[in-house]
Design a protein around this motif. Structure first.
Motif, PDB file in Angstrom:
ATOM      1  N   ILE A 162      -3.039  -9.819  36.511  1.00  0.00           N
ATOM      2  CA  ILE A 162      -4.175  -8.988  36.135  1.00  0.00           C
ATOM      3  C   ILE A 162      -4.517  -8.077  37.308  1.00  0.00           C
ATOM      4  CG2 ILE A 162      -5.108 -10.659  34.472  1.00  0.00           C
ATOM      5  CD1 ILE A 162      -7.313 -11.278  36.603  1.00  0.00           C
ATOM      6  N   ALA A 163      -4.999  -6.893  36.974  1.00  0.00           N
ATOM      7  CA  ALA A 163      -5.374  -5.920  38.002  1.00  0.00           C
ATOM      8  C   ALA A 163      -6.694  -5.270  37.623  1.00  0.00           C
ATOM      9  CB  ALA A 163      -4.295  -4.850  38.145  1.00  0.00           C
ATOM     10  N   THR A 164      -7.529  -5.082  38.621  1.00  0.00           N
ATOM     11  CA  THR A 164      -8.757  -4.307  38.442  1.00  0.00           C
ATOM     12  C   THR A 164      -8.745  -3.191  39.480  1.00  0.00           C
ATOM     13  OG1 THR A 164     -10.080  -5.660  39.974  1.00  0.00           O
ATOM     14  CG2 THR A 164     -10.066  -6.325  37.639  1.00  0.00           C
ATOM     15  N   HIS A 218     -13.865  -8.725  41.191  1.00  0.00           N
ATOM     16  CA  HIS A 218     -12.503  -9.065  40.771  1.00  0.00           C
ATOM     17  C   HIS A 218     -12.335 -10.583  40.686  1.00  0.00           C
ATOM     18  CE1 HIS A 218      -8.162  -8.830  40.282  1.00  0.00           C
ATOM     19  NE2 HIS A 218      -8.102  -9.833  41.145  1.00  0.00           N
ATOM     20  N   GLU A 219     -12.890 -11.298  41.648  1.00  0.00           N
ATOM     21  CA  GLU A 219     -12.789 -12.759  41.630  1.00  0.00           C
ATOM     22  C   GLU A 219     -13.488 -13.338  40.399  1.00  0.00           C
ATOM     23  OE1 GLU A 219     -10.866 -14.689  43.567  1.00  0.00           O
ATOM     24  OE2 GLU A 219     -10.196 -12.778  44.384  1.00  0.00           O
ATOM     25  N   ASP A 220     -14.630 -12.767  40.018  1.00  0.00           N
ATOM     26  CA  ASP A 220     -15.319 -13.212  38.798  1.00  0.00           C
ATOM     27  C   ASP A 220     -14.428 -13.021  37.576  1.00  0.00           C
ATOM     28  OD1 ASP A 220     -17.575 -13.942  40.233  1.00  0.00           O
ATOM     29  OD2 ASP A 220     -18.695 -12.113  39.746  1.00  0.00           O
ATOM     30  N   ILE A 221     -13.773 -11.867  37.509  1.00  0.00           N
ATOM     31  CA  ILE A 221     -12.877 -11.587  36.377  1.00  0.00           C
ATOM     32  C   ILE A 221     -11.688 -12.541  36.410  1.00  0.00           C
ATOM     33  CG2 ILE A 221     -11.323  -9.854  35.381  1.00  0.00           C
ATOM     34  CD1 ILE A 221     -13.461  -7.752  36.354  1.00  0.00           C
ATOM     35  N   THR A 222     -11.150 -12.803  37.597  1.00  0.00           N
ATOM     36  CA  THR A 222     -10.040 -13.756  37.728  1.00  0.00           C
ATOM     37  C   THR A 222     -10.458 -15.124  37.203  1.00  0.00           C
ATOM     38  OG1 THR A 222      -9.114 -12.566  39.619  1.00  0.00           O
ATOM     39  CG2 THR A 222      -8.490 -14.884  39.374  1.00  0.00           C
ATOM     40  N   ASN A 223     -11.650 -15.569  37.559  1.00  0.00           N
ATOM     41  CA  ASN A 223     -12.135 -16.862  37.071  1.00  0.00           C
ATOM     42  C   ASN A 223     -12.327 -16.854  35.556  1.00  0.00           C
ATOM     43  OD1 ASN A 223     -12.170 -18.342  39.500  1.00  0.00           O
ATOM     44  ND2 ASN A 223     -14.039 -17.312  40.126  1.00  0.00           N
ATOM     45  N   GLN A 224     -12.773 -15.740  34.999  1.00  0.00           N
ATOM     46  CA  GLN A 224     -12.918 -15.633  33.542  1.00  0.00           C
ATOM     47  C   GLN A 224     -11.554 -15.760  32.864  1.00  0.00           C
ATOM     48  OE1 GLN A 224     -15.388 -12.297  32.103  1.00  0.00           O
ATOM     49  NE2 GLN A 224     -16.244 -12.203  34.180  1.00  0.00           N
ATOM     50  N   VAL A 225     -10.536 -15.107  33.431  1.00  0.00           N
ATOM     51  CA  VAL A 225      -9.188 -15.190  32.855  1.00  0.00           C
ATOM     52  C   VAL A 225      -8.656 -16.619  32.989  1.00  0.00           C
ATOM     53  CG1 VAL A 225      -6.807 -14.346  32.998  1.00  0.00           C
ATOM     54  CG2 VAL A 225      -8.727 -12.728  33.196  1.00  0.00           C
ATOM     55  N   GLU A 254      -8.498 -13.886  47.671  1.00  0.00           N
ATOM     56  CA  GLU A 254      -9.366 -14.610  48.586  1.00  0.00           C
ATOM     57  C   GLU A 254      -8.690 -15.059  49.860  1.00  0.00           C
ATOM     58  OE1 GLU A 254     -11.249 -17.966  46.816  1.00  0.00           O
ATOM     59  OE2 GLU A 254     -12.224 -16.773  45.290  1.00  0.00           O
ATOM     60  N   ALA A 255      -9.449 -15.018  50.924  1.00  0.00           N
ATOM     61  CA  ALA A 255      -9.172 -15.830  52.090  1.00  0.00           C
ATOM     62  C   ALA A 255     -10.065 -17.053  51.920  1.00  0.00           C
ATOM     63  CB  ALA A 255      -9.508 -15.085  53.367  1.00  0.00           C
ATOM     64  N   CYS A 256     -10.741 -17.138  50.823  1.00  0.00           N
ATOM     65  CA  CYS A 256     -11.649 -18.182  50.375  1.00  0.00           C
ATOM     66  C   CYS A 256     -12.940 -18.159  51.185  1.00  0.00           C
ATOM     67  CB  CYS A 256     -11.040 -19.575  50.403  1.00  0.00           C
ATOM     68  SG  CYS A 256     -12.084 -20.783  49.556  1.00  0.00           S
ATOM     69  N   THR A 315      -7.447  -1.296  44.490  1.00  0.00           N
ATOM     70  CA  THR A 315      -6.755  -2.060  43.450  1.00  0.00           C
ATOM     71  C   THR A 315      -6.694  -3.513  43.888  1.00  0.00           C
ATOM     72  OG1 THR A 315      -5.353  -0.139  42.977  1.00  0.00           O
ATOM     73  CG2 THR A 315      -4.626  -2.270  42.101  1.00  0.00           C
ATOM     74  N   TRP A 316      -7.158  -4.406  43.013  1.00  0.00           N
ATOM     75  CA  TRP A 316      -7.106  -5.846  43.255  1.00  0.00           C
ATOM     76  C   TRP A 316      -6.156  -6.470  42.256  1.00  0.00           C
ATOM     77  CZ3 TRP A 316      -9.189  -7.170  47.669  1.00  0.00           C
ATOM     78  CH2 TRP A 316     -10.326  -6.534  48.151  1.00  0.00           C
ATOM     79  N   ILE A 317      -5.333  -7.424  42.709  1.00  0.00           N
ATOM     80  CA  ILE A 317      -4.328  -8.086  41.873  1.00  0.00           C
ATOM     81  C   ILE A 317      -4.519  -9.591  41.948  1.00  0.00           C
ATOM     82  CG2 ILE A 317      -1.837  -8.494  41.527  1.00  0.00           C
ATOM     83  CD1 ILE A 317      -2.502  -5.581  41.088  1.00  0.00           C
ATOM     84  N   SER A 318      -4.407 -10.258  40.800  1.00  0.00           N
ATOM     85  CA  SER A 318      -4.350 -11.722  40.750  1.00  0.00           C
ATOM     86  C   SER A 318      -3.145 -12.123  39.914  1.00  0.00           C
ATOM     87  CB  SER A 318      -5.616 -12.313  40.109  1.00  0.00           C
ATOM     88  OG  SER A 318      -6.737 -12.119  40.935  1.00  0.00           O
ATOM     89  N   LEU A 319      -2.580 -13.274  40.241  1.00  0.00           N
ATOM     90  CA  LEU A 319      -1.475 -13.848  39.492  1.00  0.00           C
ATOM     91  C   LEU A 319      -1.883 -15.246  39.038  1.00  0.00           C
ATOM     92  CD1 LEU A 319       1.464 -12.877  41.888  1.00  0.00           C
ATOM     93  CD2 LEU A 319       0.771 -11.709  39.785  1.00  0.00           C
ATOM     94  N   LEU A 320      -1.790 -15.492  37.731  1.00  0.00           N
ATOM     95  CA  LEU A 320      -2.172 -16.785  37.177  1.00  0.00           C
ATOM     96  C   LEU A 320      -0.902 -17.413  36.567  1.00  0.00           C
ATOM     97  CD1 LEU A 320      -4.635 -14.570  36.553  1.00  0.00           C
ATOM     98  CD2 LEU A 320      -5.743 -16.689  35.899  1.00  0.00           C
ATOM     99  N   PHE A 321      -0.378 -18.427  37.241  1.00  0.00           N
ATOM    100  CA  PHE A 321       0.848 -19.102  36.818  1.00  0.00           C
ATOM    101  C   PHE A 321       0.491 -20.218  35.843  1.00  0.00           C
ATOM    102  CE2 PHE A 321       1.735 -17.184  40.868  1.00  0.00           C
ATOM    103  CZ  PHE A 321       3.043 -16.720  40.753  1.00  0.00           C
ATOM    104  N   PHE A 322       1.334 -20.374  34.820  1.00  0.00           N
ATOM    105  CA  PHE A 322       1.111 -21.455  33.857  1.00  0.00           C
ATOM    106  C   PHE A 322       2.426 -21.866  33.229  1.00  0.00           C
ATOM    107  CE2 PHE A 322       0.520 -17.431  31.725  1.00  0.00           C
ATOM    108  CZ  PHE A 322       1.143 -17.582  30.503  1.00  0.00           C
TER     109      PHE A 322
END
Length: 177
Positions: A72-74, A94-101, A118-120, A170-177
């Motif tokens: 996902i990208a925002t 972006h982190e909020d959206i990542t958590n929603q996804v 995050e560096a958390c 541009t922020w990117i997250s990767l959600l593995f499943f």
């Protein structure tokens, strides 16, 4: 997992883009980790960062153990992209959206392994400083770069822009499943 239902819900979020990626498509590189080690002040200070996340090889093995990955990208605009404070101030959205996804995947019966930006910052001081395990592993998302992942080739292969020029982050997250 019902991909149609998931995509209907993803379409309701303020995402620049999303796509399903085979973990085998991702490029893992020690060069990316080198940047973490030599240019990031969080190196060694968080379980979300190297070396706490393990070697690039360990990270690659973990990511490739999953059958699929949702990228996902925002994007967001700031007044002055050279002002790191302004840029980083856009990260929580972006982190909020990542958590929603992540929650959407869980609704589909999938437990994702999430890499984000995050560096958390969950704890005021990471437990790594005391040699203790992470206090919130279920909420902590390691940084994509911490795993040595170069997202640029994946984005380019999909015709997605990463750099829009002046003042667009541009922020990117990767959600593995």
């Amino acid at each position: 997992m019902n991909r149609t239902v998931l995509e209907e819900k993803l379409a309701q979020l303020p995402l620049y883009a999303y796509d399903f990626v085979s973990p085998g498509e991702l490029e893992f590189s020690g060069r990316i980790r080198w940047i973490c080690q030599h240019e990031c002040p969080m190196y060694g200070k968080s379980w979300a960062c190297p070396p706490g996340v393990g070697s690039v090889e360990d990270c690659e093995k973990k990511c490739r153990s999953y059958g699929s990955c949702l990228m996902i990208a925002t994007i967001t605009e700031v007044e002055d992209i050279g002002d790191i404070g302004q840029t980083l101030a856009t990260r929580p959205e972006h982190e909020d959206i990542t958590n929603q996804v992540g929650d959407l995947l869980r609704e589909q019966g999938v437990e994702p392994y999430i890499l984000s930006t995050e560096a958390c910052a969950i704890c005021s001081q990471c437990a790594i400083a005391q040699g203790l395990p992470c206090r919130h592993p279920e909420r902590m998302h390691p940084c994509v770069e911490s795993h040595g992942i170069n997202v640029i080739p994946m984005l380019e292969s999909r015709g997605l822009e990463f750099q829009f020029g002046d003042n667009v982050v541009t922020w990117i997250s990767l959600l593995f499943f």
